[in-house]
Motif scaffolding. Structure first.
Motif, mmCIF file in Angstrom:
data_model
loop_
_atom_site.group_PDB
_atom_site.id
_atom_site.type_symbol
_atom_site.label_atom_id
_atom_site.label_comp_id
_atom_site.label_asym_id
_atom_site.label_seq_id
_atom_site.Cartn_x
_atom_site.Cartn_y
_atom_site.Cartn_z
ATOM 1 N N ILE A 180 1.042 -1.294 -0.058
ATOM 2 C CA ILE A 180 -0.314 -0.078 0.134
ATOM 3 C C ILE A 180 0.984 1.328 0.023
ATOM 4 C CG2 ILE A 180 -2.002 1.326 0.806
ATOM 5 C CD1 ILE A 180 -2.432 -1.137 2.927
ATOM 6 N N PRO A 181 0.758 1.398 -0.872
ATOM 7 C CA PRO A 181 1.957 3.339 -1.385
ATOM 8 C C PRO A 181 1.391 4.495 -0.525
ATOM 9 C CG PRO A 181 -0.023 2.961 -2.558
ATOM 10 C CD PRO A 181 -0.110 2.233 -2.378
ATOM 11 N N TYR A 182 2.257 5.078 0.125
ATOM 12 C CA TYR A 182 1.463 6.280 0.718
ATOM 13 C C TYR A 182 1.280 7.493 -0.014
ATOM 14 C CZ TYR A 182 1.182 10.115 4.115
ATOM 15 O OH TYR A 182 0.410 10.595 5.486
ATOM 16 N N THR A 183 0.603 8.178 0.077
ATOM 17 C CA THR A 183 0.240 8.690 -1.613
ATOM 18 C C THR A 183 -0.150 10.366 -0.546
ATOM 19 O OG1 THR A 183 -2.184 8.499 -1.084
ATOM 20 C CG2 THR A 183 -0.543 7.180 -2.604
ATOM 21 N N ALA A 184 -0.301 11.213 -1.250
ATOM 22 C CA ALA A 184 -1.118 12.553 -0.495
ATOM 23 C C ALA A 184 -2.310 12.790 -0.651
ATOM 24 C CB ALA A 184 -0.281 13.507 -1.753
ATOM 25 N N ARG A 185 -3.560 11.799 -1.360
ATOM 26 C CA ARG A 185 -4.786 11.442 -1.223
ATOM 27 C C ARG A 185 -4.611 10.879 0.786
ATOM 28 N NH1 ARG A 185 -8.211 8.841 -4.943
ATOM 29 N NH2 ARG A 185 -6.562 7.212 -5.056
ATOM 30 N N LEU A 186 -4.019 9.929 0.827
ATOM 31 C CA LEU A 186 -4.195 9.503 1.273
ATOM 32 C C LEU A 186 -3.379 10.513 2.792
ATOM 33 C CD1 LEU A 186 -4.473 6.003 3.053
ATOM 34 C CD2 LEU A 186 -2.333 5.686 2.979
ATOM 35 N N GLU A 187 -2.699 10.905 3.180
ATOM 36 C CA GLU A 187 -2.506 11.907 3.930
ATOM 37 C C GLU A 187 -3.538 12.994 4.235
ATOM 38 O OE1 GLU A 187 0.797 15.103 5.018
ATOM 39 O OE2 GLU A 187 1.763 13.522 4.149
ATOM 40 N N ALA A 188 -3.721 13.663 3.372
ATOM 41 C CA ALA A 188 -4.704 14.264 3.577
ATOM 42 C C ALA A 188 -6.375 13.724 3.878
ATOM 43 C CB ALA A 188 -5.671 14.969 2.068
ATOM 44 N N LEU A 189 -6.180 12.500 3.919
ATOM 45 C CA LEU A 189 -7.169 11.397 4.421
ATOM 46 C C LEU A 189 -7.192 11.208 6.099
ATOM 47 C CD1 LEU A 189 -9.993 9.812 4.255
ATOM 48 C CD2 LEU A 189 -8.408 8.200 3.767
ATOM 49 N N ALA A 190 -5.587 11.240 5.894
ATOM 50 C CA ALA A 190 -5.381 10.932 7.883
ATOM 51 C C ALA A 190 -5.624 12.683 8.359
ATOM 52 C CB ALA A 190 -4.476 10.871 8.271
ATOM 53 N N GLU A 191 -5.965 13.657 7.929
ATOM 54 C CA GLU A 191 -5.561 15.018 8.281
ATOM 55 C C GLU A 191 -7.032 14.904 9.075
ATOM 56 O OE1 GLU A 191 -4.127 17.808 5.656
ATOM 57 O OE2 GLU A 191 -1.939 17.133 6.288
ATOM 58 N N ARG A 192 -7.911 14.224 8.367
ATOM 59 C CA ARG A 192 -9.443 13.640 9.051
ATOM 60 C C ARG A 192 -10.149 12.747 9.621
ATOM 61 N NH1 ARG A 192 -11.972 13.722 2.882
ATOM 62 N NH2 ARG A 192 -14.094 14.609 4.076
ATOM 63 N N THR A 193 -8.876 12.681 10.000
ATOM 64 C CA THR A 193 -10.011 10.816 10.570
ATOM 65 C C THR A 193 -9.796 10.547 12.367
ATOM 66 O OG1 THR A 193 -8.435 9.516 8.706
ATOM 67 C CG2 THR A 193 -9.095 8.550 10.901
ATOM 68 N N ARG A 250 3.030 6.106 9.090
ATOM 69 C CA ARG A 250 2.994 7.305 8.271
ATOM 70 C C ARG A 250 2.013 8.224 8.524
ATOM 71 N NH1 ARG A 250 6.129 8.416 2.549
ATOM 72 N NH2 ARG A 250 5.673 10.113 3.379
ATOM 73 N N PHE A 251 0.900 6.906 9.055
ATOM 74 C CA PHE A 251 -1.187 7.676 8.680
ATOM 75 C C PHE A 251 -1.120 8.241 9.927
ATOM 76 C CE2 PHE A 251 -5.177 6.761 9.228
ATOM 77 C CZ PHE A 251 -5.559 7.659 8.037
#
Length: 292
Positions: free
Chosen positions: A101-114, A135-136
């Motif tokens: 599973i790659p760490y992406t900008a989309r994933l980072e943006a989701l983490a900030e709303r989790t 990282r998430f």
């Protein structure tokens, strides 16, 4: 608040003698969370192959929200063989999509709303997905209201003490079953005491908000500092137990987030899991008396 509840890890097919069934805890968890009226998302990866396409089509039909990347590895499968004694034997294929599973900008943006995340030990067997999970967690808001759930799932030796220890330090809610607790306590050096005492030790050592212990037909416990909730397991006619544990976790977390007490959320979790056991497959539609 637009806060999201995330299930993160393996997405795969269980290949059984009678055919294949969709599997993987993150989708099961995300699907059941959404049935309690919360926004949820499954995070994983699939290959650019027919199995990956079919898996995503299945999620779409079920209404599962997901952030699932295509990666140059085969979509995950688990080969299930039945031996002469009728006991299933599992072979979880390695170096597959959900291992990467790659760490992406989309994933980072989701983490900030989790607002809450659930992850397991199996999804951390490969360093790529393990680093992405960590990282998430780092990218999530670091306030006390966030729930970080580590659902121990010991499979085929795909775990070690370092991964378990790091995950328990990172989480604030630990979910474990009685068999896993025996293995973990042996690894961590306190094998000779009873299950409840082991739970109290883990709760204190890792400064957890809660520890959930499931014991199959023997009921389940939720330990919080100074208190313990016990619920018996209802007697139901079992169709299959696939996804029952994931539905338990989802119902419990969803109800805690909705402001229910630990005892109320625990009861909802038990009722949800029992209902899922009476249905075929991991993602049945829950009746209103459970989700209200």
């Amino acid at each position: 608040m637009n806060d999201i509840v995330v299930g993160m890890g393996e997405a795969l097919w269980d290949v059984l003698p009678e055919g294949k069934k969709i599997g993987g805890a993150p989708a099961n968890f995300a699907y059941h969370v959404s049935q309690f009226g919360l926004e949820s998302c499954a995070i994983s990866a699939v290959g650019n192959d027919a199995l990956g396409t079919e898996l995503l089509e299945n999620f779409n039909r079920k209404g599962v929200n997901y952030l699932i990347e295509n990666v140059p590895y085969p979509t995950g499968t688990v080969q299930v063989e039945i031996d002469q004694a009728g006991i299933p034997q599992y072979e979880i294929k390695e170096n597959v999509a959900w291992d990467n599973i790659p760490y992406t900008a989309r994933l980072e943006a989701l983490a900030e709303r989790t607002r809450a995340v659930c992850f397991g030990s199996l999804a951390q067997r490969n360093v790529v997905s393990r680093n992405t999970i960590n990282r998430f967690l780092d990218a999530m808001p670091q306030d006390d209201g966030r729930l970080i759930v580590f659902d121990v799932n010991l499979r085929q030796g795909f775990y070690n003490k370092e991964i378990l220890c790091n995950s328990m330090m990172r989480c604030n809610i630990l979910k474990i079953n009685d068999e896993e607790l025996v293995i973990v306590s042996r690894m961590f050096g306190y094998p000779g005491i009873d299950l409840q005492d082991k739970c109290w030790i883990l709760l204190g050592k890792y400064n957890l908000k809660m520890l959930i212990l499931t014991c199959g037909i023997n009921g389940s416990y939720v330990f919080t500092p100074g208190n313990v909730s016990f619920q018996p397991t209802p007697k139901v006619e079992v169709a299959d137990t696939v996804g029952a544990g994931d539905s338990f976790t989802a119902a419990f977390i969803a109800n805690i987030l909705k402001g229910k007490s630990v005892i109320e959320a625990h009861k909802k979790a038990v009722d949800t899991s029992a209902y899922v056991c009476t249905q075929q497959g991991a993602m049945p539609v829950l009746p209103a008396y459970i989700t209200e």
